[in-house]
Design a protein around this motif. Sequence first.
Motif, PDB file in Angstrom:
ATOM      1  N   VAL A   9       0.827  -1.202   0.000  1.00  0.00           N
ATOM      2  CA  VAL A   9       0.000   0.000   0.000  1.00  0.00           C
ATOM      3  C   VAL A   9       0.866   1.259   0.000  1.00  0.00           C
ATOM      4  CG1 VAL A   9      -1.780   1.281   1.273  1.00  0.00           C
ATOM      5  CG2 VAL A   9      -1.889  -1.209   1.139  1.00  0.00           C
ATOM      6  N   SER A  10       2.053   1.194   0.583  1.00  0.00           N
ATOM      7  CA  SER A  10       2.934   2.354   0.624  1.00  0.00           C
ATOM      8  C   SER A  10       3.503   2.703  -0.748  1.00  0.00           C
ATOM      9  CB  SER A  10       4.094   2.111   1.600  1.00  0.00           C
ATOM     10  OG  SER A  10       3.619   1.918   2.899  1.00  0.00           O
ATOM     11  N   GLY A  11       3.485   1.753  -1.648  1.00  0.00           N
ATOM     12  CA  GLY A  11       4.050   1.967  -2.971  1.00  0.00           C
ATOM     13  C   GLY A  11       3.042   2.460  -3.981  1.00  0.00           C
ATOM     14  N   SER A  12       3.179   1.980  -5.189  1.00  0.00           N
ATOM     15  CA  SER A  12       2.351   2.434  -6.295  1.00  0.00           C
ATOM     16  C   SER A  12       0.945   1.861  -6.205  1.00  0.00           C
ATOM     17  CB  SER A  12       2.990   2.016  -7.626  1.00  0.00           C
ATOM     18  OG  SER A  12       2.106   2.188  -8.691  1.00  0.00           O
ATOM     19  N   ARG A  13      -0.047   2.725  -6.381  1.00  0.00           N
ATOM     20  CA  ARG A  13      -1.434   2.272  -6.400  1.00  0.00           C
ATOM     21  C   ARG A  13      -1.690   1.403  -7.636  1.00  0.00           C
ATOM     22  NH1 ARG A  13      -3.713   6.717  -4.610  1.00  0.00           N
ATOM     23  NH2 ARG A  13      -3.931   5.846  -2.515  1.00  0.00           N
ATOM     24  N   ALA A  14      -1.090   1.782  -8.748  1.00  0.00           N
ATOM     25  CA  ALA A  14      -1.222   0.967  -9.964  1.00  0.00           C
ATOM     26  C   ALA A  14      -0.602  -0.414  -9.767  1.00  0.00           C
ATOM     27  CB  ALA A  14      -0.565   1.683 -11.143  1.00  0.00           C
ATOM     28  N   GLY A  15       0.469  -0.471  -8.956  1.00  0.00           N
ATOM     29  CA  GLY A  15       1.108  -1.756  -8.688  1.00  0.00           C
ATOM     30  C   GLY A  15       0.185  -2.732  -7.991  1.00  0.00           C
ATOM     31  N   ILE A  16      -0.665  -2.226  -7.090  1.00  0.00           N
ATOM     32  CA  ILE A  16      -1.624  -3.089  -6.401  1.00  0.00           C
ATOM     33  C   ILE A  16      -2.577  -3.731  -7.406  1.00  0.00           C
ATOM     34  CG2 ILE A  16      -3.527  -3.130  -4.732  1.00  0.00           C
ATOM     35  CD1 ILE A  16      -2.176  -0.834  -3.271  1.00  0.00           C
ATOM     36  N   PHE A  17      -3.082  -2.936  -8.329  1.00  0.00           N
ATOM     37  CA  PHE A  17      -4.021  -3.457  -9.308  1.00  0.00           C
ATOM     38  C   PHE A  17      -3.333  -4.424 -10.277  1.00  0.00           C
ATOM     39  CE2 PHE A  17      -6.450  -0.021  -7.634  1.00  0.00           C
ATOM     40  CZ  PHE A  17      -7.774  -0.336  -7.858  1.00  0.00           C
ATOM     41  N   ARG A  18      -2.070  -4.184 -10.579  1.00  0.00           N
ATOM     42  CA  ARG A  18      -1.356  -5.091 -11.469  1.00  0.00           C
ATOM     43  C   ARG A  18      -1.026  -6.409 -10.785  1.00  0.00           C
ATOM     44  NH1 ARG A  18       1.647   0.265 -13.783  1.00  0.00           N
ATOM     45  NH2 ARG A  18      -0.137   0.851 -15.093  1.00  0.00           N
ATOM     46  N   LEU A  19      -0.857  -6.373  -9.457  1.00  0.00           N
ATOM     47  CA  LEU A  19      -0.720  -7.621  -8.708  1.00  0.00           C
ATOM     48  C   LEU A  19      -2.021  -8.416  -8.744  1.00  0.00           C
ATOM     49  CD1 LEU A  19       1.354  -6.695  -5.524  1.00  0.00           C
ATOM     50  CD2 LEU A  19       2.004  -8.256  -7.359  1.00  0.00           C
ATOM     51  N   ASN A  20      -3.161  -7.717  -8.724  1.00  0.00           N
ATOM     52  CA  ASN A  20      -4.453  -8.397  -8.848  1.00  0.00           C
ATOM     53  C   ASN A  20      -4.528  -9.180 -10.149  1.00  0.00           C
ATOM     54  OD1 ASN A  20      -5.323  -7.286  -6.428  1.00  0.00           O
ATOM     55  ND2 ASN A  20      -6.409  -5.600  -7.393  1.00  0.00           N
ATOM     56  N   VAL A  21      -4.093  -8.551 -11.233  1.00  0.00           N
ATOM     57  CA  VAL A  21      -4.104  -9.213 -12.541  1.00  0.00           C
ATOM     58  C   VAL A  21      -3.187 -10.437 -12.526  1.00  0.00           C
ATOM     59  CG1 VAL A  21      -3.613  -8.931 -15.008  1.00  0.00           C
ATOM     60  CG2 VAL A  21      -4.640  -7.050 -13.721  1.00  0.00           C
ATOM     61  N   LEU A  22      -2.070 -10.341 -11.805  1.00  0.00           N
ATOM     62  CA  LEU A  22      -1.120 -11.452 -11.731  1.00  0.00           C
ATOM     63  C   LEU A  22      -1.638 -12.600 -10.875  1.00  0.00           C
ATOM     64  CD1 LEU A  22       1.752 -12.625 -12.220  1.00  0.00           C
ATOM     65  CD2 LEU A  22       2.483 -11.367 -10.186  1.00  0.00           C
ATOM     66  N   PHE A  23      -2.238 -12.266  -9.720  1.00  0.00           N
ATOM     67  CA  PHE A  23      -2.638 -13.295  -8.767  1.00  0.00           C
ATOM     68  C   PHE A  23      -3.953 -13.981  -9.118  1.00  0.00           C
ATOM     69  CE2 PHE A  23      -0.186 -11.161  -5.030  1.00  0.00           C
ATOM     70  CZ  PHE A  23       0.990 -11.656  -5.558  1.00  0.00           C
ATOM     71  N   LEU A  24      -4.896 -13.253  -9.715  1.00  0.00           N
ATOM     72  CA  LEU A  24      -6.237 -13.793  -9.912  1.00  0.00           C
ATOM     73  C   LEU A  24      -6.258 -15.106 -10.695  1.00  0.00           C
ATOM     74  CD1 LEU A  24      -9.274 -13.459  -9.459  1.00  0.00           C
ATOM     75  CD2 LEU A  24      -9.370 -12.148 -11.583  1.00  0.00           C
ATOM     76  N   PRO A  25      -5.568 -15.235 -11.848  1.00  0.00           N
ATOM     77  CA  PRO A  25      -5.603 -16.525 -12.561  1.00  0.00           C
ATOM     78  C   PRO A  25      -5.078 -17.683 -11.719  1.00  0.00           C
ATOM     79  CG  PRO A  25      -4.711 -14.794 -13.970  1.00  0.00           C
ATOM     80  CD  PRO A  25      -4.795 -14.224 -12.591  1.00  0.00           C
ATOM     81  N   ILE A  26      -4.064 -17.426 -10.903  1.00  0.00           N
ATOM     82  CA  ILE A  26      -3.506 -18.472 -10.046  1.00  0.00           C
ATOM     83  C   ILE A  26      -4.544 -18.927  -9.026  1.00  0.00           C
ATOM     84  CG2 ILE A  26      -1.681 -19.023  -8.384  1.00  0.00           C
ATOM     85  CD1 ILE A  26       0.032 -16.871  -9.755  1.00  0.00           C
ATOM     86  N   ILE A  27      -5.247 -17.961  -8.426  1.00  0.00           N
ATOM     87  CA  ILE A  27      -6.273 -18.262  -7.424  1.00  0.00           C
ATOM     88  C   ILE A  27      -7.406 -19.074  -8.044  1.00  0.00           C
ATOM     89  CG2 ILE A  27      -7.983 -17.237  -5.875  1.00  0.00           C
ATOM     90  CD1 ILE A  27      -6.006 -14.796  -5.711  1.00  0.00           C
ATOM     91  N   LEU A  28      -7.900 -18.622  -9.190  1.00  0.00           N
ATOM     92  CA  LEU A  28      -9.011 -19.323  -9.847  1.00  0.00           C
ATOM     93  C   LEU A  28      -8.605 -20.732 -10.264  1.00  0.00           C
ATOM     94  CD1 LEU A  28     -10.474 -16.459 -12.095  1.00  0.00           C
ATOM     95  CD2 LEU A  28     -11.315 -17.255  -9.889  1.00  0.00           C
ATOM     96  N   LEU A  29      -7.422 -20.874 -10.839  1.00  0.00           N
ATOM     97  CA  LEU A  29      -6.965 -22.201 -11.287  1.00  0.00           C
ATOM     98  C   LEU A  29      -6.796 -23.159 -10.116  1.00  0.00           C
ATOM     99  CD1 LEU A  29      -4.368 -21.265 -14.062  1.00  0.00           C
ATOM    100  CD2 LEU A  29      -6.568 -22.401 -14.379  1.00  0.00           C
ATOM    101  N   ALA A  30      -6.344 -22.654  -8.969  1.00  0.00           N
ATOM    102  CA  ALA A  30      -6.158 -23.513  -7.799  1.00  0.00           C
ATOM    103  C   ALA A  30      -7.479 -24.115  -7.339  1.00  0.00           C
ATOM    104  CB  ALA A  30      -5.502 -22.726  -6.671  1.00  0.00           C
ATOM    105  N   PHE A  31      -8.528 -23.284  -7.269  1.00  0.00           N
ATOM    106  CA  PHE A  31      -9.820 -23.788  -6.807  1.00  0.00           C
ATOM    107  C   PHE A  31     -10.521 -24.629  -7.880  1.00  0.00           C
ATOM    108  CE2 PHE A  31      -9.119 -20.416  -3.718  1.00  0.00           C
ATOM    109  CZ  PHE A  31      -9.531 -21.034  -2.548  1.00  0.00           C
ATOM    110  N   ILE A  32     -10.321 -24.296  -9.154  1.00  0.00           N
ATOM    111  CA  ILE A  32     -10.846 -25.147 -10.228  1.00  0.00           C
ATOM    112  C   ILE A  32     -10.182 -26.512 -10.169  1.00  0.00           C
ATOM    113  CG2 ILE A  32     -10.923 -25.445 -12.736  1.00  0.00           C
ATOM    114  CD1 ILE A  32     -11.250 -22.400 -12.958  1.00  0.00           C
TER     115      ILE A  32
END
Length: 370
Positions: free
Chosen positions: A139-162
């Motif tokens: 949170v102390s860093g780039s706000r755009a970085g947080i959203f780009r981490l979302n793009v990175l993590f989301l497929p991994i999360i969905l694939l794990a539960f699938i």
Amino acid sequence: MNPFKYSDEQLSQREFMFAFPSVLIGVAILSLPSDVAKVTSFSDGWVSILLAGIIFTLLTILGLKLAALFPGKSFLTYTSFLISRPVAITISIILILLAIFTTAYSLRSVSFISQQYLFDQTPMEVLALAFLLVVIYAVSGSRAGIFRLNVLFLPIILLAFIFVVFFNIKWFEVNNLLPLFKSDISEYLHGIKNTFGAYGGFYLVLFYFTFINNPTKITRKIVFGMSIPIIFYIMIFFACIAVFGNAVTGNLTFPTIELAKRVDIPGAVLERIDALVFTIWIMAIFNTTTITLDIAVLLLTSIYKKVKKRIVVFILSPIVYYLSMFPQQINQVEVAGNFINIFHIFFTSLIIIGLFVIAKWRGVKNQGEK
């Protein structure tokens, strides 16, 4: 601490779209099947999950239309224009408090469940502090970085539960899903209420719309982003009911984790799949927690413009940590979490509807997304 700085702090439509499932899929995914199965019959809970998803998708679109009336304006700015600055600041302070309590609830939940399933010898306070330090750094860093981490993590999360659902197919009992539509209206309504916590992040459109670099024709992407958790929740719910049945699912604390425990890969290629799935689930909690804490920081810095973002983060973090450790028992955490989620959702829904009605009554014309 010197976080990486992006040259472009603007968000793309794709990054904003993926933020919704990233924020929504959090603590609730572990207990959602149980919460819905308790108040519905057989597999009818999917109807409550779907209806709740449609309701919050419509609220998200309404919030999008509201923010689009004031392109490039922050939440505090256009709220001040509509209902005066003192009232807007009061609403912002309430939202800040709700964001802080939501962050604290997520922090306590992840530390408690981590201790139960992964680190049984590690004090909960240490687990919470370690997780919070990572959130503070993000949170102390780039706000755009947080959203780009979302793009990175989301497929991994969905694939794990699938993956978990796929390897549980052999345990499916179709009879557990039947008969259909045996619940009455009151049961469906209770199911919708118990699903509220799973859709708690729909309101982020109010605060981050101003950061989108091209906000035109974004409604379709928002609907797609909201549809991901709806489909995901229904899939997990059906899997739990098909494997455990309605009665057992309703009595399990975290049926999604129990589902992961049943995964048996031929050849024993991987063991303790539940630990792997839980570790990936922590990534989902990280997404949720960083966004909720960042909302509090964003609102505070909009009120006190001269205060640096990093200072606000360091002020809020000890408060979040203390609040997360305040409940002594897990049932107290659940009661507090349910109250915070329900109040947060009703309050933000009222704000979205009220501000939109006022904007239309005052004749504000749509200058942005159409």
